[in-house]
Design an enzyme around this catalytic site. Structure first.
Site, mmCIF file in Angstrom:
data_model
loop_
_atom_site.group_PDB
_atom_site.id
_atom_site.type_symbol
_atom_site.label_atom_id
_atom_site.label_comp_id
_atom_site.label_asym_id
_atom_site.label_seq_id
_atom_site.Cartn_x
_atom_site.Cartn_y
_atom_site.Cartn_z
ATOM 1 N N MET A 1 0.849 -1.200 0.000
ATOM 2 C CA MET A 1 0.000 0.000 0.000
ATOM 3 C C MET A 1 0.883 1.248 0.000
ATOM 4 O O MET A 1 0.412 2.346 0.329
ATOM 5 C CB MET A 1 -0.935 -0.005 1.206
ATOM 6 C CG MET A 1 -1.894 -1.199 1.168
ATOM 7 S SD MET A 1 -3.445 -0.905 2.017
ATOM 8 C CE MET A 1 -2.889 -0.687 3.682
ATOM 9 N N GLY B 1 10.863 -2.914 5.720
ATOM 10 C CA GLY B 1 10.086 -4.164 5.721
ATOM 11 C C GLY B 1 9.679 -4.521 4.300
ATOM 12 O O GLY B 1 9.865 -5.660 3.841
ATOM 13 N N HIS B 2 9.123 -3.542 3.584
ATOM 14 C CA HIS B 2 8.779 -3.772 2.172
ATOM 15 C C HIS B 2 10.032 -4.107 1.367
ATOM 16 O O HIS B 2 10.013 -4.971 0.489
ATOM 17 C CB HIS B 2 8.149 -2.516 1.553
ATOM 18 C CG HIS B 2 6.878 -2.057 2.198
ATOM 19 N ND1 HIS B 2 6.783 -0.868 2.893
ATOM 20 C CD2 HIS B 2 5.640 -2.616 2.238
ATOM 21 C CE1 HIS B 2 5.544 -0.714 3.323
ATOM 22 N NE2 HIS B 2 4.829 -1.760 2.953
ATOM 23 N N LYS C 1 4.774 -9.969 9.249
ATOM 24 C CA LYS C 1 4.173 -8.877 10.021
ATOM 25 C C LYS C 1 2.649 -9.005 10.016
ATOM 26 O O LYS C 1 1.978 -8.794 11.016
ATOM 27 C CB LYS C 1 4.632 -7.547 9.410
ATOM 28 C CG LYS C 1 3.855 -6.331 9.824
ATOM 29 C CD LYS C 1 4.334 -5.863 11.163
ATOM 30 C CE LYS C 1 3.642 -4.633 11.674
ATOM 31 N NZ LYS C 1 2.566 -4.066 10.929
ATOM 32 N N VAL D 1 10.655 -7.314 9.733
ATOM 33 C CA VAL D 1 11.798 -6.409 9.887
ATOM 34 C C VAL D 1 11.458 -5.427 11.014
ATOM 35 O O VAL D 1 10.380 -4.822 11.020
ATOM 36 C CB VAL D 1 12.104 -5.648 8.578
ATOM 37 C CG1 VAL D 1 13.245 -4.662 8.779
ATOM 38 C CG2 VAL D 1 12.432 -6.642 7.466
ATOM 39 N N SER E 1 6.290 -0.393 10.221
ATOM 40 C CA SER E 1 4.936 -0.324 9.672
ATOM 41 C C SER E 1 4.729 1.070 9.099
ATOM 42 O O SER E 1 5.239 2.053 9.660
ATOM 43 C CB SER E 1 3.923 -0.563 10.800
ATOM 44 O OG SER E 1 2.644 -0.101 10.421
ATOM 45 N N SER E 2 3.992 1.147 8.013
ATOM 46 C CA SER E 2 3.689 2.468 7.455
ATOM 47 C C SER E 2 2.944 3.313 8.485
ATOM 48 O O SER E 2 3.055 4.535 8.508
ATOM 49 C CB SER E 2 2.841 2.340 6.185
ATOM 50 O OG SER E 2 3.501 1.501 5.266
ATOM 51 N N ARG E 3 2.176 2.642 9.346
ATOM 52 C CA ARG E 3 1.380 3.376 10.349
ATOM 53 C C ARG E 3 2.240 3.954 11.474
ATOM 54 O O ARG E 3 1.752 4.791 12.232
ATOM 55 C CB ARG E 3 0.272 2.489 10.922
ATOM 56 C CG ARG E 3 -0.818 2.208 9.903
ATOM 57 C CD ARG E 3 -2.046 1.585 10.532
ATOM 58 N NE ARG E 3 -3.166 1.571 9.605
ATOM 59 C CZ ARG E 3 -3.496 0.536 8.822
ATOM 60 N NH1 ARG E 3 -2.788 -0.569 8.875
ATOM 61 N NH2 ARG E 3 -4.527 0.621 8.005
ATOM 62 N N HIS F 1 9.017 1.086 3.402
ATOM 63 C CA HIS F 1 10.025 1.111 4.462
ATOM 64 C C HIS F 1 10.852 -0.171 4.332
ATOM 65 O O HIS F 1 10.546 -1.029 3.480
ATOM 66 C CB HIS F 1 9.347 1.251 5.831
ATOM 67 C CG HIS F 1 8.290 0.214 6.103
ATOM 68 N ND1 HIS F 1 8.574 -1.132 6.203
ATOM 69 C CD2 HIS F 1 6.947 0.318 6.262
ATOM 70 C CE1 HIS F 1 7.465 -1.800 6.445
ATOM 71 N NE2 HIS F 1 6.458 -0.960 6.469
#
Ligand code: AMP
Length: 282
Positions: free
Chosen positions: A30, A36-37, A149, A176, A185-187, A34
């Site tokens: 989405m 993680g992606h 995640k 990650v 997390s993006s959040r 970061h």
């Protein structure tokens, strides 16, 4: 790196890639990318000839009053990060063309979607499976990469792919984390400094539960209450569950083998999730 907005164009390219026997690695996201992606993208880059990343904030997986409108968006930054990682194509449809007026087809996997996050977010996983199924049809990947995640999401996607006989390999990669343990997390972008400190408690509480189990504690209620103590009152717990890692149903006793400890909680208004798999020795 090409940025594709139209479904038909993405489909044409995927078809050509398939015909030329190129393996397509796909990372659905989405956006607000970061590390993680990036771990998923790097793995796809290592494994496949062509790497396609989708960036699409999927309205179907947000409930009323959730953060669809506020969800962080920075297409330019995302594209430059993707380019640096050697991504070949970014597929970034707009939601009107992805779900045209009157759109009404959905994919549902049943009970798995009702557990854990599904309880607090009814319809969320139906939104996830629907978007992922459609993305799979458009991108036609050989391998698709997901993060642990979103453990429940990865189980649900695997089940969908299996039961609908989609010819796609699903890879799930580890979470990650920041050095302090907080899962990326993006959040996390919603959190101020103080809240970041609080958010670190999520992983600490999971580690606490893990430590108790590995030290021989087998009383689930005692493990959960000690783990909760790490969180409360700073984090408002949505769920904290020790569950079967296939069915996501809460366990009543602990035997040897893998168990999932899964957690969702609010730090201020931000809902965060985390989980840990614990392997209980014989
Ligand atoms: P999202 O953009 O949040 O929908 O996430 C896209 C993909 O990245 C999903 O498969 C997530 O599970 C994965 N992901 C998100 N955060 C992390 C993380 N901290 N570590 C590994 N994978 C992640």
């Amino acid at each position: 790196m090409r940025i594709i907005k139209e479904i038909w164009e993405m489909q044409t390219i995927s078809k050509q890639l398939r015909q030329s026997k190129k393996t397509i690695g796909f990372v659905p996201t989405m956006g607000a990318l970061h590390p993680g992606h990036m771990s998923l993208i790097k793995k796809a880059r290592r494994d496949c000839n062509t790497v396609i990343v989708s960036i699409f904030v999927n309205p179907l997986q947000f409930g009323p009053g959730e953060d669809y409108e506020q969800y962080p968006k920075d297409m330019e930054r995302d594209c430059s990060l993707a380019r640096e990682e050697g991504v070949d194509l970014v597929f970034a449809p707009d939601h009107h063309s992805f779900y045209p007026q009157g759109y009404s087809t959905h994919v549902e996997v049943g009970d798995l979607g009702d557990a854990l996050c599904g309880e607090a977010r009814p319809g969320h996983f139906r939104g996830v499976t629907t978007v992922v199924a459609k993305l799979f049809n458009v991108v036609r990947p050989n391998v698709a990469y997901f993060g642990q995640k979103d453990y429940q999401q990865s189980l649900i996607i695997r089940k969908m792919v299996d039961e609908l006989a989609m010819d796609i390999e699903i890879e799930v990669l580890p979470i990650v984390r920041r050095r302090d343990g907080l899962a990326l997390s993006s959040r996390n972008a919603y959190l101020d400094k103080e809240q970041i400190r609080t958010a670190r408690l999520l992983y600490q509480s999971l580690k606490k539960a893990q430590e108790l189990i590995l030290n021989g504690e087998r009383e689930i209620s005692s493990i959960l209450s000690q783990s909760r103590e790490v969180l409360e009152p700073m984090v408002q717990i949505d769920y904290l569950s020790i569950c079967d890692y296939h069915t996501l149903q809460p366990l009543t006793q602990l035997d040897s083998g893998k168990v999932l400890i899964a957690l969702a909680g609010f730090v201020g208004k931000t809902r965060l999730i985390d989980n840990i798999l614990v392997d209980i020795p014989k």
